[in-house]
Design an enzyme around this catalytic site. Sequence first.
Site, PDB file in Angstrom:
ATOM      1  N   LYS A 127     -44.161 -47.826  -7.126  1.00 47.04           N
ATOM      2  CA  LYS A 127     -43.382 -46.664  -6.689  1.00 47.04           C
ATOM      3  C   LYS A 127     -42.157 -46.592  -7.570  1.00 47.04           C
ATOM      4  O   LYS A 127     -41.461 -47.593  -7.765  1.00 47.04           O
ATOM      5  CB  LYS A 127     -42.980 -46.878  -5.209  1.00 47.04           C
ATOM      6  CG  LYS A 127     -42.129 -45.768  -4.646  1.00 47.04           C
ATOM      7  CD  LYS A 127     -42.999 -44.758  -3.927  1.00 47.04           C
ATOM      8  CE  LYS A 127     -42.310 -43.428  -3.741  1.00 47.04           C
ATOM      9  NZ  LYS A 127     -42.415 -42.530  -4.923  1.00 47.04           N
ATOM     10  N   LYS A 178     -35.272 -53.280  -6.017  1.00 45.29           N
ATOM     11  CA  LYS A 178     -34.690 -52.245  -5.148  1.00 45.29           C
ATOM     12  C   LYS A 178     -35.657 -51.901  -4.017  1.00 45.29           C
ATOM     13  O   LYS A 178     -35.292 -51.853  -2.853  1.00 45.29           O
ATOM     14  CB  LYS A 178     -34.419 -50.992  -6.001  1.00 45.29           C
ATOM     15  CG  LYS A 178     -33.761 -49.874  -5.243  1.00 45.29           C
ATOM     16  CD  LYS A 178     -33.794 -48.580  -6.018  1.00 45.29           C
ATOM     17  CE  LYS A 178     -33.172 -48.742  -7.382  1.00 45.29           C
ATOM     18  NZ  LYS A 178     -32.999 -47.435  -8.051  1.00 45.29           N
ATOM     19  N   LYS A 212     -42.195 -47.174 -13.005  1.00 42.23           N
ATOM     20  CA  LYS A 212     -41.355 -46.091 -13.549  1.00 42.23           C
ATOM     21  C   LYS A 212     -42.132 -45.431 -14.676  1.00 42.23           C
ATOM     22  O   LYS A 212     -42.942 -46.091 -15.341  1.00 42.23           O
ATOM     23  CB  LYS A 212     -40.044 -46.667 -14.091  1.00 42.23           C
ATOM     24  CG  LYS A 212     -38.926 -45.655 -14.207  1.00 42.23           C
ATOM     25  CD  LYS A 212     -38.166 -45.469 -12.919  1.00 42.23           C
ATOM     26  CE  LYS A 212     -37.179 -44.321 -13.020  1.00 42.23           C
ATOM     27  NZ  LYS A 212     -36.306 -44.235 -11.848  1.00 42.23           N
ATOM     28  N   ASP A 264     -36.830 -38.132 -11.249  1.00 41.81           N
ATOM     29  CA  ASP A 264     -35.696 -38.904 -11.797  1.00 41.81           C
ATOM     30  C   ASP A 264     -34.972 -37.920 -12.709  1.00 41.81           C
ATOM     31  O   ASP A 264     -35.116 -36.697 -12.532  1.00 41.81           O
ATOM     32  CB  ASP A 264     -36.204 -40.149 -12.549  1.00 41.81           C
ATOM     33  CG  ASP A 264     -35.068 -41.101 -12.928  1.00 41.81           C
ATOM     34  OD1 ASP A 264     -34.437 -41.658 -12.027  1.00 41.81           O
ATOM     35  OD2 ASP A 264     -34.792 -41.261 -14.139  1.00 41.81           O
ATOM     36  N   THR A 319     -30.408 -40.092  -2.241  1.00 42.39           N
ATOM     37  CA  THR A 319     -29.807 -41.062  -3.171  1.00 42.39           C
ATOM     38  C   THR A 319     -28.286 -40.959  -3.165  1.00 42.39           C
ATOM     39  O   THR A 319     -27.582 -41.968  -3.036  1.00 42.39           O
ATOM     40  CB  THR A 319     -30.359 -40.861  -4.599  1.00 42.39           C
ATOM     41  OG1 THR A 319     -31.783 -40.814  -4.529  1.00 42.39           O
ATOM     42  CG2 THR A 319     -29.916 -41.951  -5.524  1.00 42.39           C
ATOM     43  N   ASN A 348     -28.592 -34.147  -9.328  1.00 39.33           N
ATOM     44  CA  ASN A 348     -28.957 -34.354  -7.926  1.00 39.33           C
ATOM     45  C   ASN A 348     -28.116 -35.446  -7.264  1.00 39.33           C
ATOM     46  O   ASN A 348     -27.542 -35.241  -6.192  1.00 39.33           O
ATOM     47  CB  ASN A 348     -30.458 -34.714  -7.867  1.00 39.33           C
ATOM     48  CG  ASN A 348     -30.877 -35.118  -6.467  1.00 39.33           C
ATOM     49  OD1 ASN A 348     -30.698 -36.260  -6.057  1.00 39.33           O
ATOM     50  ND2 ASN A 348     -31.401 -34.181  -5.709  1.00 39.33           N
ATOM     51  N   SER A 379     -38.290 -41.714  -0.007  1.00 36.36           N
ATOM     52  CA  SER A 379     -39.607 -41.489  -0.630  1.00 36.36           C
ATOM     53  C   SER A 379     -40.671 -42.287   0.108  1.00 36.36           C
ATOM     54  O   SER A 379     -41.791 -41.806   0.323  1.00 36.36           O
ATOM     55  CB  SER A 379     -39.598 -41.929  -2.100  1.00 36.36           C
ATOM     56  OG  SER A 379     -39.150 -40.886  -2.916  1.00 36.36           O
TER      57      SER A 379
HETATM   58  P1  NDP Z   1     -30.385 -35.261 -12.886  1.00 35.46           P
HETATM   59  O1  NDP Z   1     -31.259 -34.918 -14.010  1.00 35.46           O
HETATM   60  O2  NDP Z   1     -30.352 -34.385 -11.685  1.00 35.46           O
HETATM   61  O3  NDP Z   1     -28.870 -35.392 -13.411  1.00 35.46           O
HETATM   62  C1  NDP Z   1     -28.532 -36.310 -14.410  1.00 35.46           C
HETATM   63  C2  NDP Z   1     -27.054 -36.122 -14.733  1.00 35.46           C
HETATM   64  O4  NDP Z   1     -26.646 -37.162 -15.625  1.00 35.46           O
HETATM   65  C3  NDP Z   1     -26.755 -34.815 -15.440  1.00 35.46           C
HETATM   66  O5  NDP Z   1     -25.466 -34.408 -15.109  1.00 35.46           O
HETATM   67  C4  NDP Z   1     -26.860 -35.228 -16.916  1.00 35.46           C
HETATM   68  O6  NDP Z   1     -26.140 -34.399 -17.797  1.00 35.46           O
HETATM   69  C5  NDP Z   1     -26.228 -36.578 -16.864  1.00 35.46           C
HETATM   70  N1  NDP Z   1     -26.699 -37.389 -17.988  1.00 35.46           N
HETATM   71  C6  NDP Z   1     -27.990 -37.667 -18.327  1.00 35.46           C
HETATM   72  N2  NDP Z   1     -28.027 -38.398 -19.435  1.00 35.46           N
HETATM   73  C7  NDP Z   1     -26.744 -38.582 -19.814  1.00 35.46           C
HETATM   74  C8  NDP Z   1     -26.125 -39.260 -20.887  1.00 35.46           C
HETATM   75  N3  NDP Z   1     -26.863 -39.907 -21.797  1.00 35.46           N
HETATM   76  N4  NDP Z   1     -24.766 -39.251 -20.937  1.00 35.46           N
HETATM   77  C9  NDP Z   1     -24.024 -38.625 -19.990  1.00 35.46           C
HETATM   78  N5  NDP Z   1     -24.562 -37.955 -18.964  1.00 35.46           N
HETATM   79  C10 NDP Z   1     -25.891 -37.935 -18.881  1.00 35.46           C
HETATM   80  O7  NDP Z   1     -30.745 -36.790 -12.488  1.00 35.46           O
HETATM   81  P2  NDP Z   1     -30.435 -37.556 -11.154  1.00 35.46           P
HETATM   82  O8  NDP Z   1     -29.150 -37.091 -10.582  1.00 35.46           O
HETATM   83  O9  NDP Z   1     -31.656 -37.532 -10.316  1.00 35.46           O
HETATM   84  O10 NDP Z   1     -30.289 -39.057 -11.685  1.00 35.46           O
HETATM   85  C11 NDP Z   1     -29.034 -39.613 -12.072  1.00 35.46           C
HETATM   86  C12 NDP Z   1     -29.133 -41.141 -12.090  1.00 35.46           C
HETATM   87  O11 NDP Z   1     -29.502 -41.599 -10.774  1.00 35.46           O
HETATM   88  C13 NDP Z   1     -30.191 -41.733 -13.028  1.00 35.46           C
HETATM   89  O12 NDP Z   1     -29.713 -42.974 -13.508  1.00 35.46           O
HETATM   90  C14 NDP Z   1     -31.377 -41.968 -12.108  1.00 35.46           C
HETATM   91  O13 NDP Z   1     -32.238 -42.978 -12.603  1.00 35.46           O
HETATM   92  C15 NDP Z   1     -30.639 -42.442 -10.867  1.00 35.46           C
HETATM   93  N6  NDP Z   1     -31.421 -42.341  -9.630  1.00 35.46           N
HETATM   94  C16 NDP Z   1     -31.897 -41.126  -9.201  1.00 35.46           C
HETATM   95  C17 NDP Z   1     -32.604 -41.055  -8.023  1.00 35.46           C
HETATM   96  C18 NDP Z   1     -33.014 -39.750  -7.445  1.00 35.46           C
HETATM   97  O14 NDP Z   1     -33.436 -39.736  -6.274  1.00 35.46           O
HETATM   98  N7  NDP Z   1     -32.902 -38.640  -8.156  1.00 35.46           N
HETATM   99  C19 NDP Z   1     -32.944 -42.283  -7.269  1.00 35.46           C
HETATM  100  C20 NDP Z   1     -32.303 -43.479  -7.741  1.00 35.46           C
HETATM  101  C21 NDP Z   1     -31.595 -43.487  -8.912  1.00 35.46           C
HETATM  102  P3  NDP Z   1     -26.948 -33.453 -18.860  1.00 35.46           P
HETATM  103  O15 NDP Z   1     -27.412 -32.297 -18.037  1.00 35.46           O
HETATM  104  O16 NDP Z   1     -25.921 -33.110 -19.866  1.00 35.46           O
HETATM  105  O17 NDP Z   1     -28.074 -34.301 -19.415  1.00 35.46           O
END
Ligand code: NDP
Length: 451
Positions: free
Chosen positions: A94, A118, A130, A170, A213, A244, A383
Amino acid sequence: MAVSDHVDLDTFIKGVEKRNPGQEEFVQAVTEVAQDIYDFIEDKEEYHEAQILRRIAEPDRVVSFRVCWEDDNHNIRVQRGWRVQNNNAIGPYKGGIRFHPSVTESVLKFLAFEQTFKNSLTGLPMGGGKGGANFNPRGKSDAEVMRFCQSFITELYRHIGPDTDVPAGDIGVGAREIGYMFGQYKRITGRWEGVLTGKGMEYGGSQMRPEATGYGAVYFLENMLKHKDDSIDGKTAVISGSGNVATHAAEQIVKQGGKVLTMSDSGGFIHDEDGIDQEKIDWIKDLKNNQRGRISEYADEFSGASYHEGERPWGVACDLALPCATQNELNGDEAKTLVDNGVIAVSEGANMPTTLEGVHIFHDAKIMYGPGKAANAGGVAVSGLEMSQNAERISWNHERLGNMLTELMEGIHEKCVEYGDDGNGYVDYVKGANIAGFKKVADAMLAYGVV
Ligand code: NDP
């Protein structure tokens, strides 16, 4: 006499480096976990004899495949996709799917490895995996994203299933992408089954999944503060990201009486001294819907806010910090700046956002530091609840799932305290999460013998 892997930590890590050349993120994640596990298993010969640590640091399998699709100008485009099935000792694999140009095998291996611990911490029966592709959804039309998702799942479908491997969203994979992938899976197999989570509410998605999250990271923070008889109310928070996780974390900070000062994306960050309230958060959610807007537009919309191009938000003084964007987005110097500016707690919404050097700085300063594998586990926990609802063909309401999420985060916090309390009132949440997560998986592996 069995051959033991009772080698010292340095030798073990050197072996991991040698077997995974150029995979820095993966080696970093294994190093961080191995440090804590080594202390824990020091006197437990059964784990050494069964080579448990060595086995856990080797994914069950890595599937890599070509993804061809046609863009709107009829150009044929070629991307690379992967699924890392890290460990299924305690349940089906998962973990999310990430679409971002920065995706590599090393990044996905580190994420799948972290996911294993986790998922174990949540107490639900889920193994770790993943996947993703080096595809950039930004600037692509809906039709292009659809064609890409369909092509991706046409290859992946043979490796996943509700009892085998259940991917989720993700970075770069939200409700739209999950919809396209689920639709294609259903079309190829002729089966409606809970093979993906993060689905739309109309077709088997779970209430509370979008919020889980970000809200969960704030519940974890709330629990850390409560452990010290403190609360979020009246405190300032610096948040990175604007996707998100970040927007829902901001929402829950505001609900609990905190003031959010920043949000960011890969272009830079915005600083709003008046606080980013619910109305402004809704505006950001709208802006970011389907990867369209940039956070820089916030400063044009709301007077009093400033935009800092190419910078990260960690220089803004705050009580609470929530990295919610991506891995390695908070380094040692930035951790030191946060500590010098008086931060009291850090809760990670993102996966491994703080570098190892940064983690050491937080620990040395004895601030409350909740690592992603504990603090952001709320997403995968809900999830898991989506899988249960799909299997039973029922759906639970928002309130019930909200209560379950709150309890799950409380339980994760308790486990971290159980294994991470140093006896002098300081909780090392990284150690607590690593040991609690490891123990369950390792004990299941021992039960299976050599497989
Ligand atoms: P989204 O795609 O919704 O948002 C990602 C955010 O991070 C955007 O604002 C993006 O900006 C920014 N970002 C991505 N890459 C970079 C970078 N290299 N430098 C700076 N900013 C960056 O993703 P999520 O919110 O879902 O995920 C965010 C984090 O949370 C990740 O690490 C993910 O693995 C983790 N996570 C998410 C879960 C979920 O349920 N969604 C569960 C557990 C962990 P831009 O638009 O400019 O790329």
